[in-house]
Design an enzyme around this catalytic site. Structure first.
Site, PDB file in Angstrom:
ATOM      1  N   HIS A 126       0.828  -1.199   0.000  1.00  0.00           N
ATOM      2  CA  HIS A 126       0.000   0.000   0.000  1.00  0.00           C
ATOM      3  C   HIS A 126       0.866   1.254   0.000  1.00  0.00           C
ATOM      4  O   HIS A 126       2.079   1.200   0.191  1.00  0.00           O
ATOM      5  CB  HIS A 126      -0.937  -0.017   1.202  1.00  0.00           C
ATOM      6  N   GLU A 174       1.238   3.714   2.097  1.00  0.00           N
ATOM      7  CA  GLU A 174       1.960   4.024   3.329  1.00  0.00           C
ATOM      8  C   GLU A 174       3.272   3.241   3.416  1.00  0.00           C
ATOM      9  O   GLU A 174       4.290   3.754   3.877  1.00  0.00           O
ATOM     10  CB  GLU A 174       1.096   3.701   4.555  1.00  0.00           C
ATOM     11  N   CYS A 176      -5.345   1.003   6.478  1.00  0.00           N
ATOM     12  CA  CYS A 176      -6.078  -0.232   6.755  1.00  0.00           C
ATOM     13  C   CYS A 176      -5.662  -0.824   8.105  1.00  0.00           C
ATOM     14  O   CYS A 176      -4.547  -0.616   8.587  1.00  0.00           O
ATOM     15  CB  CYS A 176      -5.872  -1.242   5.635  1.00  0.00           C
ATOM     16  N   LEU A 232     -11.702  -4.070 -28.203  1.00  0.00           N
ATOM     17  CA  LEU A 232     -12.120  -3.638 -26.858  1.00  0.00           C
ATOM     18  C   LEU A 232     -10.963  -3.683 -25.858  1.00  0.00           C
ATOM     19  O   LEU A 232     -11.150  -3.990 -24.684  1.00  0.00           O
ATOM     20  CB  LEU A 232     -13.299  -4.487 -26.350  1.00  0.00           C
ATOM     21  N   GLU A 271     -19.745   1.873 -23.899  1.00  0.00           N
ATOM     22  CA  GLU A 271     -19.395   2.496 -25.173  1.00  0.00           C
ATOM     23  C   GLU A 271     -20.491   2.359 -26.229  1.00  0.00           C
ATOM     24  O   GLU A 271     -20.340   2.838 -27.343  1.00  0.00           O
ATOM     25  CB  GLU A 271     -18.073   1.920 -25.695  1.00  0.00           C
TER      26      GLU A 271
END
Length: 370
Positions: free
Chosen positions: A53, A55, A78, A207, A300
């Site tokens: 994370h 931090e 967290c 896509l 889309e």
């Protein structure tokens, strides 16, 4: 003075958080900055789902100098053991003296527990610095964590007379290259892209995302490719089915569940969502995608799906790109259709519009009022 500095360093943390766009879903975007004696000694952001994370990155960079420092974090650290250890305890262990947090994490696994760990360790805490700005960065996460329904973002490119293709279905290209570059960013930002079967049959789109990573400053990620195909007409050789990444999803009628060709699709790694009937509610589609931990969808087209989404008032936000082109044919394909309003008071109005310029194209961004 402290307030000005707090906002300065939190603004930096928010900018860092944005660098994780496209890499952390369905987790939140988080940035962190460690400051000591008026200098930034550590920075970090959540870079990849399942990875360290923000931090942790910031504290690792600060090293032993983190002792007695202030840490700025865009979302409550967290408090639980997930794919990584709890960040709140890491902050305590680093000897941080002060912790400034933009907003509480609404995830039931956290929701104030991280702040409690930090406060009980005797660390000075401050909550709510640039809270609105931090929440704006995490609109997708904040919606999904609350009800497990994906954030729906509409993207379409239209002519001045509101068409997305000629009567024969030709649509390359309505918008210019600059506008299409933005679309590639959107395809990375949102976790899935959705189109209807007519788009597949007429255009055979990949896509995927062809993002210019250097220009946008984030890593490219291909979205899940969701095709609404009630009669199961998707050709086996369709581009969206053949990436070998298990990210193709076909939404089809439950009447097709026992067809032999389902096995052929599944050999390609295709996932299925089966719904009753042949006409599907967008709400039902999104609920099923949410069960697959897909937190956001880029819609889309085509015209039928867009019209359904407007009818259900289920679009969270969007960007409509407009090119200085006119088709001038009543039989050309409109981007929305099937409504009969008698009064201008009843028509669709886009909330919170913002206007952008892309060379000779413009766009209107909008966002539903909360």
């Amino acid at each position: 003075m402290d307030e000005v500095l707090d906002e300065k360093y939190m603004a930096r943390a928010i900018e860092l958080a944005k660098r994780g766009t496209g890499g952390v879903n369905p987790n939140p975007l988080v940035g962190a900055v460690v400051v000591k004696d008026g200098k930034i000694i550590g920075e970090g952001w959540h870079k990849k789902f399942g990875g360290p994370h923000a931090e942790v990155w910031a504290l690792n960079e600060a090293g032993e100098n983190a002792k007695g420092a202030t840490i700025y974090v865009t979302l409550e650290p967290c408090s639980h053991q997930g794919k990584t250890p709890p960040c709140a305890r890491r902050i305590v262990e680093a000897g941080i003296k002060r912790c400034v947090v933009a907003c509480i994490d609404p995830n039931p696994l956290v929701a104030g527990k991280g702040m409690k760990i930090i406060e009980e360790a005797g660390i000075d805490i401050k909550l709510g610095v640039l809270e609105k700005e931090a929440k704006d960065v995490n609109k997708i996460f904040l919606k999904y964590i609350e009800n497990k329904v994906p954030y729906l973002f509409l993207k379409c490119g239209i002519t001045l007379d509101g068409k997305i293709a000629t009567r024969s279905g030709k649509s390359k290209w309505i918008t210019n290259e600059i506008a299409r570059e933005k679309v590639q960013f959107l395809r990375t930002k949102f976790m899935a892209i959705m189109v209807g079967i007519n788009t597949v049959l007429k255009d055979n789109p990949s896509l995927d995302s062809r993002l210019d990573e250097e220009k946008f400053g984030i890593k490219k990620r291909n979205p899940f490719r969701v095709v609404i195909d009630p009669n199961l007409e998707s050709p086996i050789e369709a581009k969206f089915l053949n990436f070998n990444d298990n990210k193709a999803i076909i939404v089809t009628s439950s009447d097709n569940k026992n067809l032999e060709k389902i096995k052929v699709y599944k050999k390609l790694g295709t996932k299925f969502i089966f719904l009753e009937g042949k006409t599907f509610k967008m709400e039902d589609i999104l609920k099923e995608l949410g069960k697959l931990e897909i937190d956001s969808v880029l819609l889309e087209g085509g015209s039928g799906l867009i019209s359904t989404a407007f009818k259900e008032n289920i679009i969270d936000a969007g960007e409509i790109f407009i090119a200085p082109k006119i088709i001038g044919d009543n039989s050309a394909i409109p981007f929305i259709d099937g409504f009969n309003f008698d009064s201008m008071e009843d028509i669709f109005k886009l909330s919170n519009p913002k206007f952008n310029i892309y060379g000779d194209n413009i766009s209107i961004e909008f966002e539903k009022n909360k």
